[in-house]
Design a protein around this motif. Structure first.
Motif, PDB file in Angstrom:
ATOM      1  N   GLY A   5       0.816  -1.215   0.000  1.00  0.00           N
ATOM      2  CA  GLY A   5       0.000   0.000   0.000  1.00  0.00           C
ATOM      3  C   GLY A   5       0.846   1.260   0.000  1.00  0.00           C
ATOM      4  O   GLY A   5       0.574   2.203  -0.753  1.00  0.00           O
ATOM      5  N   ALA A   6       1.890   1.270   0.824  1.00  0.00           N
ATOM      6  CA  ALA A   6       2.770   2.440   0.878  1.00  0.00           C
ATOM      7  C   ALA A   6       3.478   2.660  -0.452  1.00  0.00           C
ATOM      8  O   ALA A   6       3.568   3.789  -0.953  1.00  0.00           O
ATOM      9  CB  ALA A   6       3.796   2.257   1.997  1.00  0.00           C
ATOM     10  N   PHE A   7       3.964   1.596  -1.029  1.00  0.00           N
ATOM     11  CA  PHE A   7       4.696   1.661  -2.298  1.00  0.00           C
ATOM     12  C   PHE A   7       3.808   2.222  -3.403  1.00  0.00           C
ATOM     13  O   PHE A   7       4.201   3.149  -4.135  1.00  0.00           O
ATOM     14  CB  PHE A   7       5.188   0.260  -2.649  1.00  0.00           C
ATOM     15  N   LEU A   8       2.614   1.677  -3.536  1.00  0.00           N
ATOM     16  CA  LEU A   8       1.717   2.110  -4.608  1.00  0.00           C
ATOM     17  C   LEU A   8       1.305   3.564  -4.444  1.00  0.00           C
ATOM     18  O   LEU A   8       1.249   4.321  -5.424  1.00  0.00           O
ATOM     19  CB  LEU A   8       0.479   1.215  -4.646  1.00  0.00           C
ATOM     20  N   MET A   9       1.021   3.987  -3.228  1.00  0.00           N
ATOM     21  CA  MET A   9       0.563   5.360  -3.024  1.00  0.00           C
ATOM     22  C   MET A   9       1.711   6.369  -3.116  1.00  0.00           C
ATOM     23  O   MET A   9       1.511   7.505  -3.546  1.00  0.00           O
ATOM     24  CB  MET A   9      -0.171   5.483  -1.694  1.00  0.00           C
ATOM     25  N   LEU A  10       2.913   5.982  -2.719  1.00  0.00           N
ATOM     26  CA  LEU A  10       4.057   6.877  -2.918  1.00  0.00           C
ATOM     27  C   LEU A  10       4.332   7.081  -4.403  1.00  0.00           C
ATOM     28  O   LEU A  10       4.616   8.196  -4.850  1.00  0.00           O
ATOM     29  CB  LEU A  10       5.293   6.313  -2.213  1.00  0.00           C
ATOM     30  N   LEU A  11       4.232   6.002  -5.166  1.00  0.00           N
ATOM     31  CA  LEU A  11       4.381   6.120  -6.613  1.00  0.00           C
ATOM     32  C   LEU A  11       3.283   6.995  -7.199  1.00  0.00           C
ATOM     33  O   LEU A  11       3.527   7.828  -8.067  1.00  0.00           O
ATOM     34  CB  LEU A  11       4.338   4.734  -7.271  1.00  0.00           C
ATOM     35  N   ARG A  12       2.075   6.788  -6.716  1.00  0.00           N
ATOM     36  CA  ARG A  12       0.934   7.564  -7.221  1.00  0.00           C
ATOM     37  C   ARG A  12       1.112   9.045  -6.922  1.00  0.00           C
ATOM     38  O   ARG A  12       0.824   9.900  -7.763  1.00  0.00           O
ATOM     39  CB  ARG A  12      -0.355   7.038  -6.573  1.00  0.00           C
ATOM     40  N   HIS A  13       1.612   9.352  -5.726  1.00  0.00           N
ATOM     41  CA  HIS A  13       1.772  10.744  -5.328  1.00  0.00           C
ATOM     42  C   HIS A  13       2.809  11.453  -6.203  1.00  0.00           C
ATOM     43  O   HIS A  13       2.596  12.594  -6.632  1.00  0.00           O
ATOM     44  CB  HIS A  13       2.195  10.829  -3.859  1.00  0.00           C
ATOM     45  N   LYS A  14       3.909  10.786  -6.479  1.00  0.00           N
ATOM     46  CA  LYS A  14       4.948  11.441  -7.282  1.00  0.00           C
ATOM     47  C   LYS A  14       4.680  11.296  -8.782  1.00  0.00           C
ATOM     48  O   LYS A  14       5.206  12.058  -9.574  1.00  0.00           O
ATOM     49  CB  LYS A  14       6.328  10.877  -6.927  1.00  0.00           C
ATOM     50  N   GLU A  15       3.853  10.323  -9.166  1.00  0.00           N
ATOM     51  CA  GLU A  15       3.529   9.942 -10.546  1.00  0.00           C
ATOM     52  C   GLU A  15       4.668   9.117 -11.155  1.00  0.00           C
ATOM     53  O   GLU A  15       5.829   9.504 -11.096  1.00  0.00           O
ATOM     54  CB  GLU A  15       3.196  11.151 -11.426  1.00  0.00           C
ATOM     55  N   GLU A  16       4.286   7.972 -11.684  1.00  0.00           N
ATOM     56  CA  GLU A  16       5.260   7.013 -12.195  1.00  0.00           C
ATOM     57  C   GLU A  16       6.037   7.584 -13.387  1.00  0.00           C
ATOM     58  O   GLU A  16       5.504   8.348 -14.189  1.00  0.00           O
ATOM     59  CB  GLU A  16       4.571   5.706 -12.599  1.00  0.00           C
ATOM     60  N   SER A  17       7.293   7.194 -13.484  1.00  0.00           N
ATOM     61  CA  SER A  17       8.150   7.643 -14.585  1.00  0.00           C
ATOM     62  C   SER A  17       8.210   6.578 -15.675  1.00  0.00           C
ATOM     63  O   SER A  17       7.841   5.416 -15.458  1.00  0.00           O
ATOM     64  CB  SER A  17       9.570   7.909 -14.073  1.00  0.00           C
ATOM     65  N   ALA A  18       8.702   6.973 -16.829  1.00  0.00           N
ATOM     66  CA  ALA A  18       8.859   6.024 -17.931  1.00  0.00           C
ATOM     67  C   ALA A  18       9.853   4.925 -17.556  1.00  0.00           C
ATOM     68  O   ALA A  18       9.648   3.751 -17.892  1.00  0.00           O
ATOM     69  CB  ALA A  18       9.338   6.756 -19.183  1.00  0.00           C
ATOM     70  N   GLU A  19      10.926   5.284 -16.853  1.00  0.00           N
ATOM     71  CA  GLU A  19      11.920   4.296 -16.446  1.00  0.00           C
ATOM     72  C   GLU A  19      11.312   3.271 -15.489  1.00  0.00           C
ATOM     73  O   GLU A  19      11.595   2.068 -15.589  1.00  0.00           O
ATOM     74  CB  GLU A  19      13.115   4.982 -15.775  1.00  0.00           C
ATOM     75  N   GLU A  20      10.481   3.742 -14.573  1.00  0.00           N
ATOM     76  CA  GLU A  20       9.820   2.817 -13.638  1.00  0.00           C
ATOM     77  C   GLU A  20       8.869   1.881 -14.371  1.00  0.00           C
ATOM     78  O   GLU A  20       8.868   0.660 -14.132  1.00  0.00           O
ATOM     79  CB  GLU A  20       9.082   3.611 -12.566  1.00  0.00           C
ATOM     80  N   LEU A  21       8.069   2.424 -15.272  1.00  0.00           N
ATOM     81  CA  LEU A  21       7.147   1.578 -16.030  1.00  0.00           C
ATOM     82  C   LEU A  21       7.897   0.536 -16.861  1.00  0.00           C
ATOM     83  O   LEU A  21       7.475  -0.616 -16.966  1.00  0.00           O
ATOM     84  CB  LEU A  21       6.259   2.433 -16.937  1.00  0.00           C
ATOM     85  N   ALA A  22       9.009   0.938 -17.457  1.00  0.00           N
ATOM     86  CA  ALA A  22       9.805   0.007 -18.261  1.00  0.00           C
ATOM     87  C   ALA A  22      10.361  -1.108 -17.377  1.00  0.00           C
ATOM     88  O   ALA A  22      10.323  -2.296 -17.743  1.00  0.00           O
ATOM     89  CB  ALA A  22      10.934   0.735 -18.972  1.00  0.00           C
ATOM     90  N   GLY A  23      10.877  -0.764 -16.201  1.00  0.00           N
ATOM     91  CA  GLY A  23      11.411  -1.775 -15.293  1.00  0.00           C
ATOM     92  C   GLY A  23      10.337  -2.717 -14.785  1.00  0.00           C
ATOM     93  O   GLY A  23      10.535  -3.944 -14.723  1.00  0.00           O
ATOM     94  N   PHE A  24       9.181  -2.170 -14.423  1.00  0.00           N
ATOM     95  CA  PHE A  24       8.060  -3.012 -13.992  1.00  0.00           C
ATOM     96  C   PHE A  24       7.655  -3.989 -15.104  1.00  0.00           C
ATOM     97  O   PHE A  24       7.402  -5.177 -14.866  1.00  0.00           O
ATOM     98  CB  PHE A  24       6.845  -2.145 -13.630  1.00  0.00           C
ATOM     99  N   THR A  25       7.583  -3.469 -16.324  1.00  0.00           N
ATOM    100  CA  THR A  25       7.161  -4.290 -17.458  1.00  0.00           C
ATOM    101  C   THR A  25       8.148  -5.425 -17.717  1.00  0.00           C
ATOM    102  O   THR A  25       7.747  -6.573 -17.985  1.00  0.00           O
ATOM    103  CB  THR A  25       7.007  -3.416 -18.719  1.00  0.00           C
ATOM    104  N   GLU A  26       9.442  -5.132 -17.640  1.00  0.00           N
ATOM    105  CA  GLU A  26      10.450  -6.167 -17.849  1.00  0.00           C
ATOM    106  C   GLU A  26      10.303  -7.290 -16.827  1.00  0.00           C
ATOM    107  O   GLU A  26      10.403  -8.480 -17.179  1.00  0.00           O
ATOM    108  CB  GLU A  26      11.848  -5.555 -17.772  1.00  0.00           C
TER     109      GLU A  26
END
Length: 333
Positions: free
Chosen positions: A57-78
């Motif tokens: 919960g903390a991880f998802l909301m911290l990401l949501r607050h700052k807004e996900e980056s392209a690098e983060e999305l690429a890493g998650f997708t990999e």
């Protein structure tokens, strides 16, 4: 006199995932985004079930607050693509459908049916009806005779026979479905909604993506570019992959590692009045030619043109092809 027993204190080991929560949440000066590699490792831990619920919960909301980056999305997708180990199945279009429709009917479903009837192989996937008051693809599969596929083998069979398949996220990425379902617990969407759109699990020739909130288009495109994917991103009606014919549409594309942009003018001289209520049976009536719907038919044709643009046709050619497909839809079995 007996000596008191000495207390033995041991500092507990830090949880492996705590590092990633700290990176995102270490105050205004200390916090930063995740690198692509950090995002890959963090998502791997999530997929392997090695994260506590409080950390998730903390991880998802911290990401949501700052807004996900392209690098983060690429890493998650990999991380997800490695975890999925999906089979090789030929797909032309990856068509994520996670938003649902509220103001207009889901005309994109007729676009997908029409394209499939003309040989375009389309994988649609979605994450269930998570927000009240919206119409979701999953609710209309039976009405529109779109195959519901619960495993990759049935997806391949449906694509071979019908060129169209819908695969619920729950069946092939249940961990992501659980994160999406936290929306009603946490009160906000999470980056998982973005991730599901970028994912393109079967490596389709083109990944279509739609966002709802302005500003995310460039992030989605850059994530796909980093992954080496061919993608086309729009701000679709209601967040679904559907062109609104009443407004300007901006296309954010990437292919061959290069980003490109294109702007399409409105198709209607004046805005249409939105329907008082959404009646799914109206989709069938328009498909069969029993009734006309100016907004709906323009949306279907433009959305087909969008898909064909993603597959390499130029705008004029794509619209010409889309018109021809729509006019000949009665020949589709």
């Amino acid at each position: 006199m007996t000596e008191p027993l000495a207390l033995t204190l041991e500092t507990p080991a830090e949880h492996p995932f705590a590092e990633f929560v700290r990176i995102l949440g270490k105050g205004k000066r200390g916090a930063r985004g995740l690198t692509r590699e950090e995002a890959r490792v963090a998502m791997t831990l999530l997929l392997e079930g090695k994260v506590e619920d409080t950390q998730l919960g903390a991880f998802l909301m911290l990401l949501r607050h700052k807004e996900e980056s392209a690098e983060e999305l690429a890493g998650f997708t990999e991380a997800l693509r490695t975890h999925l180990q999906a089979p090789r199945i030929v797909v032309d279009l990856d068509w994520p459908s996670y938003a649902g429709k509220k103001r207009h009917l889901p005309w994109y479903l007729l676009a997908a049916k029409c394209l499939a009837g003309n040989g375009v192989r389309i994988l649609m996937h979605g994450g269930g009806a998570h927000t009240a008051g919206r119409l979701y693809t999953e609710q209309l599969l039976g009405l529109l005779d779109i195959p519901l596929c619960r495993d990759w083998a049935s997806v391949e069979q449906a694509l071979d026979a019908r060129r169209l398949a819908f695969a619920p996220l729950l069946d092939w990425a249940p961990q992501l479905q659980r994160m999406i379902d936290l929306r009603n617990t946490l009160g906000l969407r999470s980056p998982i909604h973005s991730l599901a759109r970028v994912l393109n699990p079967l490596g389709a020739r083109c990944g279509l993506q739609s966002i709802f909130h302005p500003g995310y288009q460039a992030v989605h495109r850059e994530a796909s570019r980093l992954l080496g994917d061919h993608a086309l991103v729009i701000k679709g009606d209601g967040g679904e992959i559907e062109i609104n014919p009443d407004v300007i549409s901006h296309l954010y594309g990437t292919s061959g590692g290069e980003a490109w942009d294109e702007e399409w003018p409105p198709l209607s001289a004046q805005r249409h009045v939105k329907p008082a209520s959404l009646q799914p049976e109206h989709l069938l009536a328009v498909w069969r030619g029993d009734t006309n719907d100016s907004y709906g038919e323009l949306a279907v044709i433009a959305t087909m043109a969008l898909a064909l643009r993603g597959l390499g046709q130029h705008r004029e050619q794509a619209f010409s092809t889309a018109h021809a497909y729509w006019e000949s839809r009665k020949n589709i079995e």
